[in-house]
Design an enzyme around this catalytic site. Structure first.
Site, short mmCIF file in Angstrom:
data_model
loop_
_atom_site.label_atom_id
_atom_site.label_comp_id
_atom_site.label_asym_id
_atom_site.label_seq_id
_atom_site.Cartn_x
_atom_site.Cartn_y
_atom_site.Cartn_z
N ASP A 179 46.60 2.93 -4.83
CA ASP A 179 46.26 2.01 -4.34
C ASP A 179 44.84 1.82 -4.50
OD1 ASP A 179 44.88 0.16 -2.45
OD2 ASP A 179 46.97 -0.19 -1.23
N HIS A 180 44.24 1.23 -5.33
CA HIS A 180 42.85 1.46 -5.61
C HIS A 180 41.95 1.17 -4.67
CE1 HIS A 180 42.52 -2.93 -6.59
NE2 HIS A 180 41.10 -2.70 -6.73
N HIS A 242 46.89 -3.31 -0.31
CA HIS A 242 45.49 -3.02 0.15
C HIS A 242 45.22 -3.59 1.56
CE1 HIS A 242 45.61 -2.84 -4.08
NE2 HIS A 242 45.35 -4.02 -4.68
C1 BG6 Z 1 44.77 -5.80 -7.70
C2 BG6 Z 1 45.75 -7.23 -7.75
O1 BG6 Z 1 45.55 -4.92 -7.18
O2 BG6 Z 1 43.53 -5.95 -6.85
C3 BG6 Z 1 44.54 -8.34 -8.40
O3 BG6 Z 1 46.67 -7.11 -8.64
C4 BG6 Z 1 43.36 -8.46 -7.37
O4 BG6 Z 1 45.32 -9.59 -8.38
C5 BG6 Z 1 42.50 -7.17 -7.52
O5 BG6 Z 1 42.54 -9.25 -8.20
C6 BG6 Z 1 41.66 -6.95 -6.76
O6 BG6 Z 1 40.84 -5.97 -6.63
P1 BG6 Z 1 39.28 -5.65 -6.39
O7 BG6 Z 1 38.97 -4.42 -6.54
O8 BG6 Z 1 38.57 -6.64 -7.63
O9 BG6 Z 1 39.12 -6.07 -5.02
#
Ligand code: BG6
Length: 495
Positions: A179-180, A242
């Site tokens: 989960d980045h 997230h």
């Molecule tokens: C990803 C989603 O997990 O997170 C994308 O699949 C989204 O749709 C992205 O744009 C948002 O990540 P961040 O790091 O740019 O907030």
């Protein structure tokens, strides 16, 4: 280079894809540059396309060519990368890959440590795991780990099926579910802010906090991901993972120790304490939205339904806001509001903790505009923490004015602040799975979200599209808070 840098081979499935090029190769480069990776590492890129090693290495160099460090020779860095054309359904591909890994293990002294990183469409996750095992790639004298990108299933049932398949070949300890958001510096900072400061933890409960707001808004639309997004929507794309992860970090009890198991078990308890809602109640707690055309950065942009690979009468939501109730001793009575959407006014992820007003405030009596105390954790684009207080106005009376104590995490070292994927890859190499999601968290999150998606699937969204591109989302989202006597704070827009 540090001597105890982890040694391993990283096998990247989906090596020619967007994620590999945009995130993984630059992250590996940054780890290499800062000595977090020893010279004893190799990356094997695996994908369908028939590329030569040279072509692959050129792609890798391309993806890191914006780094111009004197001390890193890009050719030497790229020489650690090897390409293996691959058919995920063909057993022979796995056998050849195993032979290649055995050879590279001798060459790079990686002690049999293998990371299998699945950075590709999820349809084949189960097949790959099964074949890795049956063809002996997981029988190694070192450690083996599986890194898996989202989406982890489409609902609880499919996630469970996928998990069961993976578990045939890997144990829970060996599975690193990305989960980045958990790799973001300021998301990791939530625990430190909470548990390393005497002034917050005593107030961190329903006696002193009135509500918590978590917003993650984006300016971009679905761009070229229409096909994926049509089957996902904002609920599955952002909320199931997230948003609920950030909520769990904010709400969890202090763990006994800062170990993976203790932290994860506290997060699991929060997810277990989420008040379940029924399909009939969904409209009282959640709002869905879909963007229409509008103006973004001065330019006219299309609505969601006009995007490529999107049904012109699509019911897919590009915006979700919701009210989460955590039924436990600490949080009973404190709503956690979440909000996420595409094509909104700004790109911003922030958490706002709104404290209750004083039982009696002398300055209210003077009819003054007292601002509630807010703690704002700014996750992105700028990182930092802001505390909103009231202080004396600089004049002759004893009047008050809102002030801000601001910490910006934009150190002169910004270039060296690790990125999410860099943190996560390094954690995986070191065997630290704290910032990856455990199956129990995934399962509970899906069960919660499934009720909402079922309710929405069963009722078409006749009001779609219901917010203009470049706005703050649908009006119903404001009404969700208004009926509780609150409103969304847009503090970073005020800065
Ligand atoms: C990803 C989603 O997990 O997170 C994308 O699949 C989204 O749709 C992205 O744009 C948002 O990540 P961040 O790091 O740019 O907030």
């Amino acid at each position: 280079m540090t001597t105890n840098a982890p040694k391993s081979i990283i096998v990247i499935f989906g090596a020619t894809g967007d994620l590999a090029n945009r995130k993984l190769y630059p992250s590996i480069y940054r780890l290499y540059r800062t000595g977090k990776l020893s010279e004893d590492f190799a990356v094997v890129g695996v994908a369908r396309r028939p590329l030569t090693n040279d072509e692959f290495q050129n792609n890798v160099k391309q993806s890191v060519n914006h780094f111009q460090d004197q001390e890193v020779d890009h050719d030497t860095f790229a020489s650690h990368f090897h390409y293996h054309p691959f058919d995920v359904t063909d057993i022979k591909s796995y056998q050849k890959l195993n032979t290649l890994l055995n050879t590279l293990e001798d060459e790079y002294h990686t002690e049999g440590n293998r990371i299998f990183y699945l950075a590709m469409a999820p349809n084949f996750f189960g097949t790959i795991a099964a074949n890795l095992k049956s063809e002996g790639l997981t029988t190694t004298h070192g450690w083996k780990r599986l890194v898996i990108e989202k989406p982890f299933g489409h609902d609880f049932e499919s996630a469970k099926e996928l998990n069961d398949q993976l578990r045939q070949a890997f144990t829970e300890d060996q599975i690193y579910r990305i989960d980045h958001y958990l790799g973001k510096e300021m998301v990791q900072n939530i625990e430190v802010i909470r548990f390393a400061n005497a002034m917050f933890e005593p107030l961190w409960n329903n006696q002193f906090i009135s509500n918590i707001q978590i917003t993650s808004s984006e300016i971009l639309g679905v761009e070229d991901r229409g096909r994926y997004y049509e089957s996902s929507g904002a609920l599955r794309d952002m909320v199931q993972n997230h948003m609920l992860q950030m909520m769990a970090l904010l709400a969890m009890e202090p763990p006994i120790k800062l170990t993976t198991d203790e932290i994860r078990s506290e997060k699991v308890k929060v997810l277990r304490a989420l008040k379940p809602i029924t399909e009939d109640e969904v409209d009282n707690y959640f709002v869905r939205g879909q963007y229409d055309r509008g103006i973004v950065n001065g330019e006219e942009v299309n609505g969601y339904r006009d995007s490529n690979s999107v049904d012109p009468s699509s019911n897919t939501e590009t915006f979700v806001s919701g009210k989460l109730i955590i039924n436990n001793f600490r949080w009973a009575g404190v709503p956690f509001y979440i909000r996420t959407g595409k094509r909104m006014k700004q790109k911003s992820t922030e958490i706002i903790i709104q404290f209750k007003d004083l039982p009696m405030n002398l300055y209210y009596d003077k009819g003054e505009n007292i601002h509630p105390n807010l703690l704002v954790i700014r996750i992105q684009p700028d990182e930092g923490v802001t505390l909103h207080l009231n202080a004396k106005k600089g004049d002759f009376g004893s009047t008050s004015t809102p002030i801000k104590l601001n910490y910006n995490n934009d150190s002169k070292d910004k270039m060296n602040t690790p990125e999410a994927y860099e943190f996560l890859l390094y954690d995986c190499m070191r065997g630290d799975s704290t910032n990856f999601t455990h199956w129990d968290e995934v399962a509970l999150s899906w069960k919660y979200v499934d009720v909402i998606s079922n309710a929405w699937n069963n009722k078409s969204a006749s009001q779609f599209p219901n917010y203009e591109s470049g706005s703050n989302g649908p009006k119903d989202s404001d009404a969700l808070l208004q009926k509780d006597g609150f409103h969304w704070w847009a503090v970073s827009q005020e800065e």
